[in-house]
Write a protein that holds these residues in place. Structure first.
Motif, mmCIF file in Angstrom:
data_model
loop_
_atom_site.group_PDB
_atom_site.id
_atom_site.type_symbol
_atom_site.label_atom_id
_atom_site.label_comp_id
_atom_site.label_asym_id
_atom_site.label_seq_id
_atom_site.Cartn_x
_atom_site.Cartn_y
_atom_site.Cartn_z
ATOM 1 N N ILE A 391 67.588 39.818 39.778
ATOM 2 C CA ILE A 391 66.353 39.529 39.045
ATOM 3 C C ILE A 391 65.465 38.562 39.830
ATOM 4 O O ILE A 391 64.262 38.810 40.011
ATOM 5 N N TRP A 392 66.058 37.481 40.310
ATOM 6 C CA TRP A 392 65.266 36.457 40.992
ATOM 7 C C TRP A 392 64.654 36.992 42.278
ATOM 8 O O TRP A 392 63.461 36.815 42.546
ATOM 9 N N THR A 393 65.442 37.671 43.096
ATOM 10 C CA THR A 393 64.930 38.154 44.375
ATOM 11 C C THR A 393 63.889 39.240 44.189
ATOM 12 O O THR A 393 62.889 39.286 44.922
ATOM 13 N N SER A 394 64.074 40.130 43.220
ATOM 14 C CA SER A 394 63.072 41.165 42.965
ATOM 15 C C SER A 394 61.748 40.543 42.545
ATOM 16 O O SER A 394 60.675 40.955 43.028
ATOM 17 N N GLU A 395 61.811 39.549 41.670
ATOM 18 C CA GLU A 395 60.579 38.870 41.257
ATOM 19 C C GLU A 395 59.942 38.118 42.424
ATOM 20 O O GLU A 395 58.713 38.050 42.533
ATOM 21 N N PHE A 396 60.773 37.569 43.309
ATOM 22 C CA PHE A 396 60.245 36.867 44.477
ATOM 23 C C PHE A 396 59.502 37.824 45.409
ATOM 24 O O PHE A 396 58.423 37.500 45.926
ATOM 25 N N ILE A 397 60.045 39.010 45.630
ATOM 26 C CA ILE A 397 59.387 39.990 46.495
ATOM 27 C C ILE A 397 58.048 40.410 45.892
ATOM 28 O O ILE A 397 57.033 40.516 46.598
ATOM 29 N N LEU A 398 58.016 40.622 44.581
ATOM 30 C CA LEU A 398 56.759 40.991 43.933
ATOM 31 C C LEU A 398 55.744 39.846 43.983
ATOM 32 O O LEU A 398 54.541 40.076 44.145
ATOM 33 N N ALA A 399 56.219 38.606 43.850
ATOM 34 C CA ALA A 399 55.315 37.457 43.938
ATOM 35 C C ALA A 399 54.712 37.342 45.338
ATOM 36 O O ALA A 399 53.522 37.021 45.487
ATOM 37 N N CYS A 400 55.504 37.601 46.354
ATOM 38 C CA CYS A 400 54.977 37.576 47.732
ATOM 39 C C CYS A 400 53.906 38.645 47.920
ATOM 40 O O CYS A 400 52.896 38.416 48.595
ATOM 41 N N GLN A 401 54.124 39.815 47.339
ATOM 42 C CA GLN A 401 53.112 40.862 47.434
ATOM 43 C C GLN A 401 51.814 40.423 46.758
ATOM 44 O O GLN A 401 50.718 40.605 47.317
ATOM 45 N N GLN A 402 51.903 39.841 45.578
ATOM 46 C CA GLN A 402 50.707 39.410 44.860
ATOM 47 C C GLN A 402 49.952 38.326 45.634
ATOM 48 O O GLN A 402 48.718 38.363 45.720
ATOM 49 N N MET A 403 50.679 37.386 46.217
ATOM 50 C CA MET A 403 50.014 36.324 46.976
ATOM 51 C C MET A 403 49.386 36.866 48.251
ATOM 52 O O MET A 403 48.309 36.404 48.670
ATOM 53 N N THR A 404 50.019 37.849 48.878
ATOM 54 C CA THR A 404 49.441 38.446 50.081
ATOM 55 C C THR A 404 48.137 39.167 49.760
ATOM 56 O O THR A 404 47.126 38.999 50.456
ATOM 57 N N ILE A 405 48.150 39.975 48.709
ATOM 58 C CA ILE A 405 46.933 40.703 48.334
ATOM 59 C C ILE A 405 45.837 39.731 47.904
ATOM 60 O O ILE A 405 44.665 39.881 48.282
ATOM 61 N N ALA A 406 46.203 38.712 47.119
ATOM 62 C CA ALA A 406 45.208 37.744 46.665
ATOM 63 C C ALA A 406 44.570 37.008 47.840
ATOM 64 O O ALA A 406 43.351 36.816 47.890
ATOM 65 N N GLY A 407 45.393 36.587 48.807
ATOM 66 C CA GLY A 407 44.842 35.881 49.962
ATOM 67 C C GLY A 407 43.904 36.743 50.787
ATOM 68 O O GLY A 407 42.831 36.288 51.226
ATOM 69 N N ALA A 408 44.271 38.025 50.990
ATOM 70 C CA ALA A 408 43.414 38.912 51.772
ATOM 71 C C ALA A 408 42.104 39.196 51.051
ATOM 72 O O ALA A 408 41.022 39.209 51.666
ATOM 73 N N VAL A 409 42.162 39.415 49.736
ATOM 74 C CA VAL A 409 40.946 39.708 48.970
ATOM 75 C C VAL A 409 40.009 38.501 48.946
ATOM 76 O O VAL A 409 38.794 38.632 49.123
ATOM 77 N N VAL A 410 40.561 37.318 48.739
ATOM 78 C CA VAL A 410 39.729 36.106 48.699
ATOM 79 C C VAL A 410 39.067 35.869 50.054
ATOM 80 O O VAL A 410 37.887 35.493 50.135
ATOM 81 N N THR A 411 39.812 36.099 51.129
ATOM 82 C CA THR A 411 39.243 35.884 52.460
ATOM 83 C C THR A 411 38.043 36.782 52.709
ATOM 84 O O THR A 411 37.037 36.363 53.298
ATOM 85 N N CYS A 412 38.119 38.036 52.277
ATOM 86 C CA CYS A 412 37.010 38.972 52.490
ATOM 87 C C CYS A 412 35.873 38.757 51.501
ATOM 88 O O CYS A 412 34.696 38.836 51.866
ATOM 89 N N TYR A 413 36.205 38.480 50.256
ATOM 90 C CA TYR A 413 35.171 38.387 49.231
ATOM 91 C C TYR A 413 34.284 37.161 49.432
ATOM 92 O O TYR A 413 33.058 37.220 49.210
ATOM 93 N N PHE A 414 34.862 36.042 49.840
ATOM 94 C CA PHE A 414 34.095 34.811 50.001
ATOM 95 C C PHE A 414 33.628 34.591 51.435
ATOM 96 O O PHE A 414 33.213 33.493 51.788
#
Length: 496
Positions: A391-414
């Motif tokens: 449970i913990w590791t699966s949630e960690f992998i999904l959290a890393c994906q969300q942070m990666t997408i968020a960082g890339a989108v913020v970098t381009c949008y702003f």
């Protein structure tokens, strides 16, 4: 203007970013937790035998389809079963459960009988023609009709025709009565097992369905992302139309079922009347939800253009950073690899045990010494630890994906200079994540995991106790389950 009279040159404004590692103690805790998982993995590999569960084994300590090492005190163990890949039960039509073990003697055979065998002569002829001996190993084929103990060492007559299914190396009888008995014993065996052996059985039984649904979900996700890119307005209106149609359809079906059952003259039993009451309650609840959601959609109909605009921005971001389309694919592949690793370790843990000779009076020893496997102490605690790791590791992998997408989108949008987009925003976001924010991802995934695990445990207990008559216990479990689900949903929302 400076004191020397010179005008300061105009420079481009940009925010000053002071980066530092966040939530470092959580990252250290995660490393220590994974050190424990690696210890369990090593122990499972050394002490486990997943081949017993996958390939099957006989009553004498031999794993079918491979060479075996002898078990002390079992003269029929340690045989070469490379060509004998199927498990055959001597009493396949009269199987019984005794202390989580099937009472019938099992053998490794090279092929299952395709036709019914009615006599010892038929068994002898089948062994000579097919090379598959259906009697205990220490009985020669030529002695099938001569040995006075052949009736005890050979299968019960008549032997029904049987068949082995792919990836299930057991001879399953095809006779309807024998098949029903065989299936009922296997179901009873699974029901009496502990939760981790049930998980193993469920994984092995539904692996094809799980894999197929996973790839179907992946394909549907890609189609949805492409739809965001090219048909934004049509997609919004299509989704709204589907939601409206689905709500009206569900409410209409429930009311139709209620009307049909209410006017049915054959509805006389109390249970049937209770079902009618439940249908009325579900229909009323569905109607209320439908009315509320349709009212909200009508009030907010002018905000649909805002939704279309939001999808248009999403399409522009995907156009600038096309590698965002592949980010879910990498996450999917990483999750698949981790889940395969987790299942492999769980299989090894579930089969970690020593082959021992049963004491006299607990098993028959006339066939040359039967062997049973007893689980090692402490395996259940390791399995719980391993389950938390899933449970913990699966949630960690999904959290890393969300942070990666968020960082890339913020970098381009702003980015202020639209003509000079930032290079490699996805790689830059991954670099920032691994250098500074892994601890935050660990912390958020742990908070979600500690709420998800009790909900899974409550669901498991509810499935065990749902056949009881205590309505109070059922209501209590449902309330607790709903409470944990609400907490997890809110925490997941704030975490994102």
């Amino acid at each position: 203007q400076e004191s020397g009279g010179s005008v300061s040159e105009r420079r481009e404004w940009r925010p000053v970013v002071y980066r530092k590692c966040t939530d470092t103690p959580w990252l250290l805790l995660f490393f220590l937790f994974w050190a424990g998982l690696m210890f369990i993995t090593g122990y499972a590999v050394m002490a486990g035998a997943a081949e017993r569960l996958v390939l099957g084994y006989d009553s004498f300590g031999n794993i079918c389809g491979r060479k075996n090492t002898p078990v002390k005190g079992a003269p029929l163990s340690g045989q070469d079963m490379t060509n004998k890949k199927y498990v055959f039960f001597l009493n396949s039509c009269s199987l019984e459960m005794q202390s989580l073990r099937i009472s019938s003697v099992s053998l490794c055979v090279s092929s299952c009988p395709q036709e019914q065998l009615n006599s010892l002569e038929d068994l002898q002829s089948f062994a000579r023609n097919n090379g598959s001996c259906l009697c205990v190993y220490n009985l020669n084929v030529s002695s099938y009709t001569l040995n006075p103990k052949a009736a005890e060492l050979c299968p019960a007559l008549p032997v029904p025709p049987s068949k082995s299914f792919p990836l299930f190396n057991r001879c399953v009888p095809q006779n309807p009565e024998c098949y029903s008995k065989y299936a009922s014993v296997l179901i009873s065996m699974v029901n009496e097992m502990d939760v981790f052996h049930r998980i193993l059985s469920g994984i092995l039984a539904g692996r094809d369905t799980v894999i197929g649904m996973s790839f179907l979900a992946l394909a549907f996700s890609f189609m949805l992302v492409l739809a965001f890119r090219f048909i934004r307005t049509l997609l919004v209106h299509t989704l709204i139309a589907l939601v409206v149609f689905g709500l009206l359809f569900v409410s209409g079906v429930l009311w139709w079922l209620y009307y049909d059952y209410r006017n049915d003259p054959s509805t006389e039993l109390e249970t049937e009347k209770e079902n009618v009451k439940f249908l009325l309650g579900y229909a009323v609840f569905s109607t209320i939800v439908t009315v509320v959601l349709l009212s909200l959609m009508f009030v907010l109909r002018k905000r649909l253009q805002f939704t279309v605009q939001l999808f248009r921005i999403v399409g522009k971001i995907i156009g600038r950073v096309p590698f965002l389309l592949f980010q879910p694919l990498w996450t999917f592949l990483i999750l698949i690899v981790f889940w395969l690793f987790w299942v492999a370790v769980l299989l090894s843990l579930g089969t970690a045990g020593n082959g021992v000779i049963p004491t006299p009076g607990t098993a028959q020893t006339a066939s040359g010494g039967q062997v049973e496997y007893r689980a090692l102490s402490g395996i259940s605690y390791m399995a719980w630890y391993h389950f938390i790791g899933l449970i913990w590791t699966s949630e960690f992998i999904l959290a890393c994906q969300q942070m990666t997408i968020a960082g890339a989108v913020v970098t381009c949008y702003f980015n202020r200079n639209k003509n000079n987009p930032p290079p490699h925003p996805v790689l830059s976001s991954i670099s920032v994540l691994f250098c500074y924010h892994l601890g935050t991802a660990v912390k958020g995934s742990f908070l979600i995991a500690i709420l998800r695990i009790p909900r899974i445990v409550l669901l498991y207990l509810y499935n065990i106790l749902k056949q009881k008559e205590s309505a109070c216990a059922k209501c209590l479990f449902k309330c607790c389950f709903c409470w944990f689900w609400c907490q997890e949903s809110c925490l997941r929302y704030f975490n994102q």
